[in-house]
Design an enzyme around this catalytic site. Structure first.
Site, PDB file in Angstrom:
ATOM      1  N   TYR A 440      33.833  -9.907 -51.569  1.00 16.15           N
ATOM      2  CA  TYR A 440      32.841  -8.919 -51.136  1.00 16.15           C
ATOM      3  C   TYR A 440      31.440  -9.499 -51.033  1.00 16.15           C
ATOM      4  O   TYR A 440      31.167 -10.597 -51.480  1.00 16.15           O
ATOM      5  CB  TYR A 440      32.877  -7.649 -51.973  1.00 16.15           C
ATOM      6  CG  TYR A 440      32.675  -7.688 -53.464  1.00 16.15           C
ATOM      7  CD1 TYR A 440      32.062  -8.728 -54.137  1.00 16.15           C
ATOM      8  CD2 TYR A 440      33.108  -6.597 -54.229  1.00 16.15           C
ATOM      9  CE1 TYR A 440      31.873  -8.703 -55.502  1.00 16.15           C
ATOM     10  CE2 TYR A 440      32.931  -6.554 -55.607  1.00 16.15           C
ATOM     11  CZ  TYR A 440      32.306  -7.610 -56.235  1.00 16.15           C
ATOM     12  OH  TYR A 440      32.119  -7.573 -57.587  1.00 16.15           O
ATOM     13  N   GLU A 441      30.570  -8.734 -50.388  1.00 13.94           N
ATOM     14  CA  GLU A 441      29.205  -9.159 -50.035  1.00 13.94           C
ATOM     15  C   GLU A 441      29.202 -10.399 -49.142  1.00 13.94           C
ATOM     16  O   GLU A 441      28.335 -11.255 -49.237  1.00 13.94           O
ATOM     17  CB  GLU A 441      28.351  -9.402 -51.287  1.00 13.94           C
ATOM     18  CG  GLU A 441      28.273  -8.240 -52.241  1.00 13.94           C
ATOM     19  CD  GLU A 441      27.815  -6.952 -51.577  1.00 13.94           C
ATOM     20  OE1 GLU A 441      27.204  -7.022 -50.501  1.00 13.94           O
ATOM     21  OE2 GLU A 441      28.094  -5.886 -52.134  1.00 13.94           O
ATOM     22  N   GLY A 442      30.199 -10.476 -48.272  1.00 13.17           N
ATOM     23  CA  GLY A 442      30.340 -11.617 -47.380  1.00 13.17           C
ATOM     24  C   GLY A 442      31.286 -12.629 -47.978  1.00 13.17           C
ATOM     25  O   GLY A 442      30.941 -13.305 -48.953  1.00 13.17           O
TER      26      GLY A 442
END
Length: 594
Positions: A440-442
């Site tokens: 997550y978050e890229g």
């Protein structure tokens, strides 16, 4: 149950001896009272809260998970009480603006406190962590009314926040989002669409939830340039600032997932929900990236925090668990077997975890200090330098810290053997919790592309110089030191490989972007290993200078540094060879042959 004690002594060393916090952060406007003594007192109290209140909830919270029924989510037993105590202790507003009720302490302290929280209970930490991200975005891009309405309540923790980006058909490529925002003719917008994987999208910890939602206006240009950002509260806000009617936003379900089970991960449905534009139309990506960049640093710290707990737990187990005899001769003749810490392979695993943890913590604190400098320093040139370094290191911290964090938790399971695979010992939970941070978050592959595709060439290599110049200067300054030679030489060689790889990517990536893409993940890891080698060599220099003050502490630092440069840093050679192999080994196989 896992073993954890906050590493305050190591934090103190990094801040006060390695990076001279005293003559840096408290000299900035607004941080005059944030002296080392104040910071240490805050961290001591924070550590007590995390160990006494959050750690005991971690294992049972994982076993129980969140409960979903008819759109309502209940967090596991004890979470509401712990969150209330967390909020009342002022932890939700630690580094927030005093104008809106925050304590105004440095971001450096927030980063350190984040490590303590996620080390003891990552699922719990997700709730205030998302709120802090929403605070960051609104504090920069919100108008005065929005700030007055939402910031004080996000800061005091009575309301929480989310960021709603991902949709069922798109994750990284946000230009594909379909959520719509129609003007209602009264200055607000009607938001319609579905978002998935929304952390803390629905829960029972706060009176209201402030969703920051990416959506497209009717006249939006195609792709990511057409995205706008909206505030969509769970409950509409009455004139007196209290929650009123329920808005048109509901939780459709919660995800049944691998880890962080006490964190509610939701499908959120927006059905003509009332929303308020943040900033200018079609500028939502810039606004959201303020939130995401901070979140990416926080996610990196999640990898560090879980790795620290894994190390402490595995080290305690290895000192106690008896199996076999030492290859060098019996060490505990009074017992039926020697503790497994006598075995070289166990020690290798423990030293790997520790070598990463201590240098990663130092790197995180260094970059945390640079965040504070980038926001507060009176000299614009110094602010720019600090911001450049933060931008450069953000994908490295997010990606490498979470990669090694997953590796470290796995090593913790290995040291425990069969007991590590059993839920009641807590190690297998750390592995499951750590895995999401790489996604997550890229996802970490995206972080690597960001590093080679954006950061390397930005400002004609200006960002790179913020790291390369101090490393080169440190090597030159200390290359004649006999005491440092065994550390300086490996650092210099690895740094040379990093410089060569950078030049190769710059040249070949311009000609063929796939070459840069093929090299990106290996390059990011190479960059990270050199960064930690720089940290370790600086640590050795300080330790040699202060050896007489705390011999046992500094000898341990030097021993771990020696392990790092001899047993971990040599990976830089293989990474360099892999990078120089180019894209052909990855791209020549026909798609149909997979």
């Amino acid at each position: 149950m896992v073993t954890y004690a906050a590493p305050i002594d190591d934090i103190r060393f990094v801040m006060n001896e390695l990076f001279d916090y005293q003559n840096s952060i408290p000299t900035l406007p607004g941080y005059e009272d944030a002296t080392p003594d104040v910071v240490e007192a805050v961290l001591e109290e924070g550590a007590k809260f995390c160990v006494n209140e959050l750690l005991p909830l971690n294992l049972p919270g994982d076993a129980e998970g969140c409960h979903y029924e008819n759109g309502v989510i209940r967090t596991p037993k004890g979470f509401k009480e712990a969150y209330k105590a967390f909020r009342e202790g002022g932890w939700t507003g630690l580094s927030c603006d005093p104008e809106y009720g925050g304590q105004g302490l440095p971001k450096t302290l927030q980063f350190i406190m984040s490590e303590l929280i996620v080390s003891t209970n990552l699922s719990f930490g997700m709730y205030p962590g998302l709120s802090h991200g929403a605070y960051n975005a609104l504090s920069v891009y919100g108008d005065d009314d929005q700030k007055q309405t939402f910031l004080p309540r996000l800061i005091d923790g009575t309301w929480s926040g989310t960021m709603c980006l991902t949709e069922p058909h798109c994750g990284t490529d946000l230009g594909l989002i379909r959520t719509k925002a129609e003007p209602d003719g009264k200055g607000a917008y009607k938001i319609t669409g579905t978002k998935i994987f929304i952390s803390a999208g629905e829960h029972d910890l706060t009176d209201n939830i402030v969703h920051l939602v990416l959506a497209k206006l009717p006249d939006a240009p195609p792709g990511s340039k057409g995205i706008s950002l909206f505030i969509v509260p769970k409950f509409l806000v009455k004139d007196d600032g209290t929650p009123g009617m329920r808005n048109g936003v509901t939780c459709g379900s919660i995800e049944k997932k691998m880890g962080i089970k006490a964190s509610s991960t939701c499908v959120m449905n927006f059905e003509e929900a009332e929303g308020y534009l943040v900033g200018e139309p079609h500028t939502g990506m810039a606004s959201m990236f303020v939130m995401m960049n901070t979140a990416r640093l926080d996610v990196g710290i999640q990898g560090l925090g879980l790795a620290e707990t894994a190390y402490q737990t595995a080290a305690a187990y290895a000192k106690d668990r008896g199996q076999g005899r030492s290859l060098g001769g019996t060490k505990a003749p009074e017992k039926a077997a020697d503790p497994i810490i006598v075995h070289p392979d166990v020690r290798k695993n423990l030293l790997t975890m520790r070598a990463y943890n201590e240098s990663a913590r130092a790197l995180a604190i260094w970059i945390g200090m640079e965040v504070d400098i980038s926001e507060k320093h009176p000299d614009p040139a110094r602010r720019q330098e600090a911001d450049d370094l933060v931008q450069l290191m953000t994908p490295i911290i997010k990606s490498f810290f979470t990669d090694y964090g997953f590796e470290a938790t796995n090593l913790g399971v290995q040291i425990h053997g069969g007991h590590g695979y059993i839920h009641e010992y807590g190690m297998e939970q750390l592995v499951r919790d750590a895995r999401i941070a790489q996604i997550y978050e890229g996802a970490n592959g995206i972080q690597a592309l960001d590093l080679v595709g954006r950061k390397l060439g930005q400002g004609m290599g200006r960002l790179l110089r913020r790291f390369f110049h101090p490393v080169a200067g440190f090597i030159e300054e200390n290359q004649e030191s006999a005491e440092l030679m065994e550390f300086i030489l490996p650092l210099a060689k690895a740094f040379g490989r990093l410089q060569q790889a950078t030049g190769w990517i710059a040249q070949n990536g311009l000609r063929d972007p796939e070459e840069a893409g093929a090299a990106s993940s290996d390059y990011l890891r190479l960059f990270a290993l050199v960064s930690l080698a720089y940290i370790w060599t600086r640590t050795v220099k300080v330790s040699l200078e202060k050896m007489d003050e705390r011999p046992e502490f500094y000898r341990a630092k030097i021993a771990v540094a020696r392990f790092y440069v001899t047993r971990i840093l040599p990976q830089s050679s293989s990474l360099f060879a892999t990078i120089m192999a180019g894209k052909a080994p990855l791209m020549e196989l026909e798609e149909g042959a997979f």
